[in-house]
Write an enzyme that holds these catalytic residues in place. Structure first.
Site, PDB file in Angstrom:
ATOM      1  N   ARG A   1       0.827  -1.227   0.000  1.00 51.22           N
ATOM      2  CA  ARG A   1       0.000   0.000   0.000  1.00 51.22           C
ATOM      3  C   ARG A   1       0.858   1.273   0.000  1.00 51.22           C
ATOM      4  O   ARG A   1       0.520   2.265   0.663  1.00 51.22           O
ATOM      5  CB  ARG A   1      -0.947   0.038   1.224  1.00 51.22           C
ATOM      6  CG  ARG A   1      -1.824  -1.173   1.397  1.00 51.22           C
ATOM      7  CD  ARG A   1      -2.918  -1.274   0.335  1.00 51.22           C
ATOM      8  NE  ARG A   1      -3.829  -2.335   0.675  1.00 51.22           N
ATOM      9  CZ  ARG A   1      -3.704  -3.600   0.240  1.00 51.22           C
ATOM     10  NH1 ARG A   1      -2.717  -3.946  -0.564  1.00 51.22           N
ATOM     11  NH2 ARG A   1      -4.586  -4.510   0.595  1.00 51.22           N
TER      12      ARG A   1
ATOM     13  N   GLU B   1      -4.790   4.174   6.029  1.00 50.70           N
ATOM     14  CA  GLU B   1      -4.532   3.850   4.615  1.00 50.70           C
ATOM     15  C   GLU B   1      -5.043   4.999   3.738  1.00 50.70           C
ATOM     16  O   GLU B   1      -4.480   5.303   2.698  1.00 50.70           O
ATOM     17  CB  GLU B   1      -5.247   2.546   4.249  1.00 50.70           C
ATOM     18  CG  GLU B   1      -5.043   2.159   2.803  1.00 50.70           C
ATOM     19  CD  GLU B   1      -5.791   0.894   2.389  1.00 50.70           C
ATOM     20  OE1 GLU B   1      -5.511  -0.172   2.960  1.00 50.70           O
ATOM     21  OE2 GLU B   1      -6.641   0.992   1.490  1.00 50.70           O
TER      22      GLU B   1
ATOM     23  N   SER C   1     -11.230   0.576   3.186  1.00 47.52           N
ATOM     24  CA  SER C   1     -10.394   0.264   4.353  1.00 47.52           C
ATOM     25  C   SER C   1      -9.773   1.556   4.870  1.00 47.52           C
ATOM     26  O   SER C   1      -9.083   2.244   4.115  1.00 47.52           O
ATOM     27  CB  SER C   1      -9.269  -0.686   3.960  1.00 47.52           C
ATOM     28  OG  SER C   1      -9.792  -1.838   3.376  1.00 47.52           O
TER      29      SER C   1
HETATM   30  P1  NAP Z   1     -10.442 -10.575   5.242  1.00 50.42           P
HETATM   31  O1  NAP Z   1     -10.586 -11.681   4.279  1.00 50.42           O
HETATM   32  O2  NAP Z   1     -11.448 -10.387   6.310  1.00 50.42           O
HETATM   33  O3  NAP Z   1      -9.001 -10.663   5.918  1.00 50.42           O
HETATM   34  C1  NAP Z   1      -8.542  -9.644   6.795  1.00 50.42           C
HETATM   35  C2  NAP Z   1      -7.145  -9.244   6.413  1.00 50.42           C
HETATM   36  O4  NAP Z   1      -6.299 -10.366   6.531  1.00 50.42           O
HETATM   37  C3  NAP Z   1      -7.070  -8.754   4.982  1.00 50.42           C
HETATM   38  O5  NAP Z   1      -6.985  -7.370   4.983  1.00 50.42           O
HETATM   39  C4  NAP Z   1      -5.885  -9.485   4.382  1.00 50.42           C
HETATM   40  O6  NAP Z   1      -4.755  -8.658   4.127  1.00 50.42           O
HETATM   41  C5  NAP Z   1      -5.452 -10.497   5.431  1.00 50.42           C
HETATM   42  N1  NAP Z   1      -5.603 -11.815   4.826  1.00 50.42           N
HETATM   43  C6  NAP Z   1      -6.701 -12.601   4.833  1.00 50.42           C
HETATM   44  N2  NAP Z   1      -6.439 -13.770   4.230  1.00 50.42           N
HETATM   45  C7  NAP Z   1      -5.162 -13.711   3.802  1.00 50.42           C
HETATM   46  C8  NAP Z   1      -4.333 -14.591   3.089  1.00 50.42           C
HETATM   47  N3  NAP Z   1      -4.771 -15.786   2.703  1.00 50.42           N
HETATM   48  N4  NAP Z   1      -3.065 -14.201   2.806  1.00 50.42           N
HETATM   49  C9  NAP Z   1      -2.619 -12.996   3.193  1.00 50.42           C
HETATM   50  N5  NAP Z   1      -3.362 -12.097   3.866  1.00 50.42           N
HETATM   51  C10 NAP Z   1      -4.620 -12.450   4.171  1.00 50.42           C
HETATM   52  O7  NAP Z   1     -10.278  -9.197   4.443  1.00 50.42           O
HETATM   53  P2  NAP Z   1     -11.374  -8.235   3.833  1.00 50.42           P
HETATM   54  O8  NAP Z   1     -11.461  -7.004   4.654  1.00 50.42           O
HETATM   55  O9  NAP Z   1     -12.635  -8.976   3.483  1.00 50.42           O
HETATM   56  O10 NAP Z   1     -10.635  -7.839   2.485  1.00 50.42           O
HETATM   57  C11 NAP Z   1     -10.405  -8.801   1.464  1.00 50.42           C
HETATM   58  C12 NAP Z   1      -9.374  -8.262   0.493  1.00 50.42           C
HETATM   59  O11 NAP Z   1      -9.863  -7.107  -0.177  1.00 50.42           O
HETATM   60  C13 NAP Z   1      -8.098  -7.866   1.171  1.00 50.42           C
HETATM   61  O12 NAP Z   1      -7.016  -8.218   0.364  1.00 50.42           O
HETATM   62  C14 NAP Z   1      -8.222  -6.381   1.315  1.00 50.42           C
HETATM   63  O13 NAP Z   1      -6.982  -5.721   1.359  1.00 50.42           O
HETATM   64  C15 NAP Z   1      -9.005  -6.021   0.072  1.00 50.42           C
HETATM   65  N6  NAP Z   1      -9.763  -4.792   0.297  1.00 50.42           N
HETATM   66  C16 NAP Z   1      -9.168  -3.580   0.068  1.00 50.42           C
HETATM   67  C17 NAP Z   1      -9.911  -2.425   0.345  1.00 50.42           C
HETATM   68  C18 NAP Z   1      -9.366  -1.068   0.169  1.00 50.42           C
HETATM   69  O14 NAP Z   1     -10.094  -0.098   0.359  1.00 50.42           O
HETATM   70  N7  NAP Z   1      -8.100  -0.908  -0.118  1.00 50.42           N
HETATM   71  C19 NAP Z   1     -11.188  -2.491   0.815  1.00 50.42           C
HETATM   72  C20 NAP Z   1     -11.723  -3.731   1.039  1.00 50.42           C
HETATM   73  C21 NAP Z   1     -11.009  -4.875   0.782  1.00 50.42           C
HETATM   74  P3  NAP Z   1      -4.558  -7.800   2.790  1.00 50.42           P
HETATM   75  O15 NAP Z   1      -5.424  -6.610   2.962  1.00 50.42           O
HETATM   76  O16 NAP Z   1      -3.115  -7.482   2.819  1.00 50.42           O
HETATM   77  O17 NAP Z   1      -4.953  -8.657   1.632  1.00 50.42           O
END
Ligand code: NAP
Length: 336
Positions: free
Chosen positions: A163, A331, A236
């Protein structure tokens, strides 16, 4: 409204942000051509103000008055050349993903549904479900505000990390005008993330194709993230913190089952987990509401001010630090 050479310049007007905060900028300029960008830069220099490039305002939290020339990037155009997709900065990112998948090009399907423009993507190296834009990005065209020149940067020039990029580290230096993505005709792997695996397990589909992966990601995101046009938010709010092995050991001793993801020799802890375990999910802090389906998303359903948001942010940071000894970092781009 002023007419400045060829472009329309609005003076002291409000500009869009998906958190729906009231904010005005000294000048707001719509950039539809490279010439507009040059003229906006000249305007900023003449007025002694910084030039602030803006996409669609989905990742900013602005204070009520911004002393700057806000340049809204509306440069449009997407082209495919073999396995490469070139897109101008003002295109909607998800439309770029849709264009790539329709052309049977994989590499960015896991980044489906991320709000914002293509040009904003490299700034925070957008990432989701194990993919990051840096994995596909080969080149960018940028405008150097100081030298007033258009330049080409290669991926390695951008200092990408989690990020983060040179565009965050050296704010105010470049405006991204075009990006080039190198994609693949190979069938993509299913993202190794629980929600995606559960989605396909339920459908008894162990080898989804690219369009199925895109559809899955869009549906999962829809179930976990509020639509900013209905409940204002900017996705996020905090980055996931990285800690050392020693810290992980301490956290596990003290709190039991803390989710941890190892990346190289650092360990990523989901910020959403930390906030959720403090009981904030679905709760209000002043006028800010933490989204009921995702503790990482702060929402603004009640017309909060910038100050209300800073208060909620610091309350969450304070509580997380007090309980876990971890400093959260925003972020989103907070314009103070
Ligand atoms: P989640 O599945 O509830 O998991 C929580 C966090 O744990 C995530 O942020 C993710 O990191 C990490 N994670 C989960 N499983 C993983 C794996 N197998 N390997 C590595 N890291 C893992 O997350 P969520 O909130 O529903 O989001 C799902 C994905 O969408 C994530 O990658 C998240 O970053 C992305 N997202 C981004 C935004 C944004 O505004 N930038 C908004 C919503 C979701 P990472 O974030 O590093 O992947």
């Amino acid at each position: 409204m002023l007419c400045y050479l060829n472009m329309v310049v609005d003076k002291n007007v409000a500009f869009k942000n998906s958190f729906a905060l009231e904010s005005r900028a000294s000048f707001v300029v719509k950039i539809e051509s490279k010439r507009d960008l040059l003229e906006a830069t000249l305007l900023a220099k003449k007025e002694g103000l910084p030039l602030f490039p803006l996409g669609s305002g989905t990742n900013i939290v602005p204070k009520p008055q911004i002393e700057a020339v806000v340049a809204v990037l509306a440069l449009r155009g997407i082209v495919k050349e073999n396995k490469t997709v070139k897109t101008m900065a003002g295109e909607n990112w998800d439309e770029v993903v849709a264009f790539a998948t329709q052309n049977n090009l994989s590499g960015i399907e896991a980044l489906s549904g991320i709000p914002g423009t293509a040009g904003a993507g490299p700034i925070q190296n957008i990432g989701a479900y194990g993919s990051e834009i840096k994995d596909s990005l080969v080149q960018l065209e940028v405008f150097d505000i100081q030298t007033e020149e258009f330049k080409v940067l290669e991926n390695r020039d951008c200092n990408f990390s989690y990020r983060d990029s040179i565009f965050k580290q050296e704010k105010g230096k470049f405006v991204i005008t075009e990006i080039t993505l190198a994609l693949s005709e190979e069938k993509p792997q299913m993202p190794d993330y629980r929600d995606v695996k559960n989605y396909f397990a339920e459908k008894e589909n162990s080898a989804p194709n690219m369009l199925e992966i895109r559809k899955a990601i869009l549906e999962i995101r829809k179930s976990k993230l509020p639509d900013p046009s209905v409940i204002p938010n900017c996705g996020s709010f905090f980055k996931n913190p990285f800690v050392t092995a020693e810290k992980v050991k301490k956290l596990k001793e003290e709190f039991g089952n803390v989710p941890v993801f190892q990346q190289n020799n650092l360990f990523k802890i989901p910020a959403g987990f930390l906030i959720d375990s403090l009981g904030f999910k679905g709760k209000k802090i002043g006028k800010i509401e933490i989204y009921k389906n995702n503790a990482l998303v702060l929402t603004n359903p009640y017309g909060a001010t910038f100050e209300d948001l800073l208060f909620a942010k610091s309350e969450i940071e304070r509580a997380v630090f007090q309980k876990f000894g971890i400093k959260l970092e925003a972020e989103v781009n907070i314009l103070e």
